[in-house]
Design a protein around this motif. Structure first.
Motif, mmCIF file in Angstrom:
data_model
loop_
_atom_site.group_PDB
_atom_site.id
_atom_site.type_symbol
_atom_site.label_atom_id
_atom_site.label_comp_id
_atom_site.label_asym_id
_atom_site.label_seq_id
_atom_site.Cartn_x
_atom_site.Cartn_y
_atom_site.Cartn_z
ATOM 1 N N GLU A 168 0.816 -1.210 0.000
ATOM 2 C CA GLU A 168 0.000 0.000 0.000
ATOM 3 C C GLU A 168 0.855 1.268 0.000
ATOM 4 N N ARG A 169 1.941 1.262 0.789
ATOM 5 C CA ARG A 169 2.746 2.478 0.931
ATOM 6 C C ARG A 169 4.168 2.377 0.415
ATOM 7 N N LEU A 170 4.588 1.170 0.008
ATOM 8 C CA LEU A 170 5.991 0.937 -0.310
ATOM 9 C C LEU A 170 6.191 0.217 -1.633
ATOM 10 N N ILE A 171 7.363 0.441 -2.210
ATOM 11 C CA ILE A 171 7.854 -0.344 -3.342
ATOM 12 C C ILE A 171 9.185 -0.930 -2.902
ATOM 13 N N LEU A 172 9.366 -2.215 -3.120
ATOM 14 C CA LEU A 172 10.631 -2.887 -2.840
ATOM 15 C C LEU A 172 11.212 -3.318 -4.168
ATOM 16 N N ARG A 173 12.399 -2.838 -4.461
ATOM 17 C CA ARG A 173 13.058 -3.145 -5.729
ATOM 18 C C ARG A 173 14.534 -3.397 -5.478
ATOM 19 N N GLU A 174 15.221 -3.880 -6.513
ATOM 20 C CA GLU A 174 16.641 -4.131 -6.335
ATOM 21 C C GLU A 174 17.366 -2.841 -5.945
ATOM 22 N N ILE A 175 18.400 -3.009 -5.167
ATOM 23 C CA ILE A 175 19.238 -1.879 -4.778
ATOM 24 C C ILE A 175 20.133 -1.527 -5.958
ATOM 25 N N LEU A 176 20.197 -0.230 -6.259
ATOM 26 C CA LEU A 176 20.979 0.274 -7.386
ATOM 27 C C LEU A 176 22.163 1.094 -6.873
ATOM 28 N N HIS A 177 23.146 1.280 -7.734
ATOM 29 C CA HIS A 177 24.296 2.117 -7.365
ATOM 30 C C HIS A 177 23.845 3.534 -7.022
ATOM 31 N N SER A 178 22.769 3.986 -7.618
ATOM 32 C CA SER A 178 22.264 5.341 -7.353
ATOM 33 C C SER A 178 21.657 5.470 -5.953
ATOM 34 N N ASP A 179 21.530 4.370 -5.227
ATOM 35 C CA ASP A 179 20.981 4.393 -3.863
ATOM 36 C C ASP A 179 22.053 4.622 -2.798
ATOM 37 N N VAL A 180 23.290 4.789 -3.199
ATOM 38 C CA VAL A 180 24.402 4.865 -2.249
ATOM 39 C C VAL A 180 24.204 5.983 -1.223
ATOM 40 N N ASP A 181 23.762 7.156 -1.644
ATOM 41 C CA ASP A 181 23.614 8.264 -0.685
ATOM 42 C C ASP A 181 22.624 7.911 0.421
ATOM 43 N N HIS A 206 22.879 1.415 13.881
ATOM 44 C CA HIS A 206 23.818 0.295 14.061
ATOM 45 C C HIS A 206 23.925 -0.209 15.497
ATOM 46 N N LEU A 207 23.098 0.320 16.388
ATOM 47 C CA LEU A 207 23.198 -0.026 17.802
ATOM 48 C C LEU A 207 23.142 -1.533 18.047
ATOM 49 N N TYR A 208 22.235 -2.241 17.384
ATOM 50 C CA TYR A 208 22.048 -3.675 17.642
ATOM 51 C C TYR A 208 22.640 -4.571 16.550
ATOM 52 N N ILE A 209 23.405 -3.988 15.647
ATOM 53 C CA ILE A 209 23.995 -4.792 14.569
ATOM 54 C C ILE A 209 25.507 -4.590 14.498
ATOM 55 N N GLY A 210 26.132 -4.622 15.649
ATOM 56 C CA GLY A 210 27.577 -4.524 15.716
ATOM 57 C C GLY A 210 28.107 -3.179 16.153
ATOM 58 N N ASN A 211 27.242 -2.172 16.185
ATOM 59 C CA ASN A 211 27.608 -0.834 16.670
ATOM 60 C C ASN A 211 28.849 -0.295 15.968
ATOM 61 N N ASN A 212 28.863 -0.456 14.641
ATOM 62 C CA ASN A 212 30.007 -0.029 13.848
ATOM 63 C C ASN A 212 29.512 0.734 12.613
ATOM 64 N N PRO A 213 28.975 1.950 12.812
ATOM 65 C CA PRO A 213 28.426 2.689 11.672
ATOM 66 C C PRO A 213 29.498 3.050 10.649
ATOM 67 N N PHE A 214 29.061 3.212 9.403
ATOM 68 C CA PHE A 214 29.974 3.579 8.328
ATOM 69 C C PHE A 214 30.463 5.008 8.541
ATOM 70 N N THR A 215 31.688 5.253 8.146
ATOM 71 C CA THR A 215 32.256 6.596 8.243
ATOM 72 C C THR A 215 32.613 7.165 6.873
ATOM 73 N N LYS A 216 32.608 6.310 5.850
ATOM 74 C CA LYS A 216 32.959 6.743 4.498
ATOM 75 C C LYS A 216 31.922 6.227 3.510
ATOM 76 N N LYS A 217 31.607 7.047 2.542
ATOM 77 C CA LYS A 217 30.642 6.654 1.512
ATOM 78 C C LYS A 217 31.126 5.426 0.734
ATOM 79 N N THR A 218 32.442 5.231 0.657
ATOM 80 C CA THR A 218 32.968 4.061 -0.053
ATOM 81 C C THR A 218 32.514 2.760 0.611
ATOM 82 N N GLU A 219 32.246 2.794 1.924
ATOM 83 C CA GLU A 219 31.729 1.608 2.609
ATOM 84 C C GLU A 219 30.332 1.271 2.096
ATOM 85 N N SER A 220 29.514 2.295 1.868
ATOM 86 C CA SER A 220 28.175 2.067 1.324
ATOM 87 C C SER A 220 28.255 1.600 -0.124
#
Length: 182
Positions: free
Chosen positions: A8-21, A33-47
């Motif tokens: 009703e409110r969402l579309i789920l599609r493949e992740i694209l390179h344009s989704d990096v931001d 990231h609190l409950y998934i290792g508590n290691n947030p990304f610090t660089k866009k290259t990680e995304s």
């Protein structure tokens, strides 16, 4: 671009390179990231690397996490979907894990529940899976509630990276179609 799921409110599609931001906005947030290792990304290259990793899963396994788009805004608000787990976790491998992660400003709107129900429906009806597994840190009460609302049951507790987690499961219903209200 193939749309995999529409609710009703969402579309789920493949992740694209344009989704990096959007992915970087989400994964650079310490609260996300609190409950998934508590290691947030610090660089866009990680995304960028993470997006490439997910896209590689599409090729290797035919499935991976999908970008979640809010219909009203057209914004990528996070990801949700199934992932084939091939490495050992809780002495198991070769299972499909349901997961979701959202940009913090989209929390509390029911998007995790809506997307999870749609993903489970897809897994049972399109992929013909016999079961879907969910894993949640026992301290992450919101995530445990989302999985329970989607029909997963707590099976056991196990240690994952030094923290207690729930191993949760939903099995293919006896009826042919698994339909959840989104």
């Amino acid at each position: 671009m193939k749309i995999f799921i529409e609710t009703e409110r969402l579309i789920l599609r493949e992740i694209l390179h344009s989704d990096v931001d959007s992915m970087f906005e989400m994964d650079s947030d310490r609260d996300v990231h609190l409950y998934i290792g508590n290691n947030p990304f610090t660089k866009k290259t990680e995304s960028e690397a993470n997006v490439e990793f997910i896209r590689e899963q599409y090729l290797q396994n035919g499935i991976g996490r999908w970008a979640v788009i809010e219909k009203t805004s057209g914004n990528v608000i996070g990801w949700a979907g199934l992932k084939l787990i091939t490495e050992m976790c809780n002495n198991r491998s070769g299972y499909y894990d349901i997961g979701y992660r959202f940009i913090k400003r989209y929390w509390g709107k029911g998007y995790a529940s809506e997307s999870s129900s749609a993903v489970i429906n897809y897994g049972f009806n399109q992929m013909q899976l016999s079961e879907i597994i969910g894993i949640a840190d026992t301290a992450n009460l919101a995530s445990v509630k989302v999985l329970e609302r989607a029909g997963l049951k707590k099976i056991e507790l196990f240690n994952y990276d030094g923290k207690l987690h729930h191993w949760m499961r939903i099995e293919q219903p006896l009826t042919q179609e698994y339909n959840m209200v989104y």
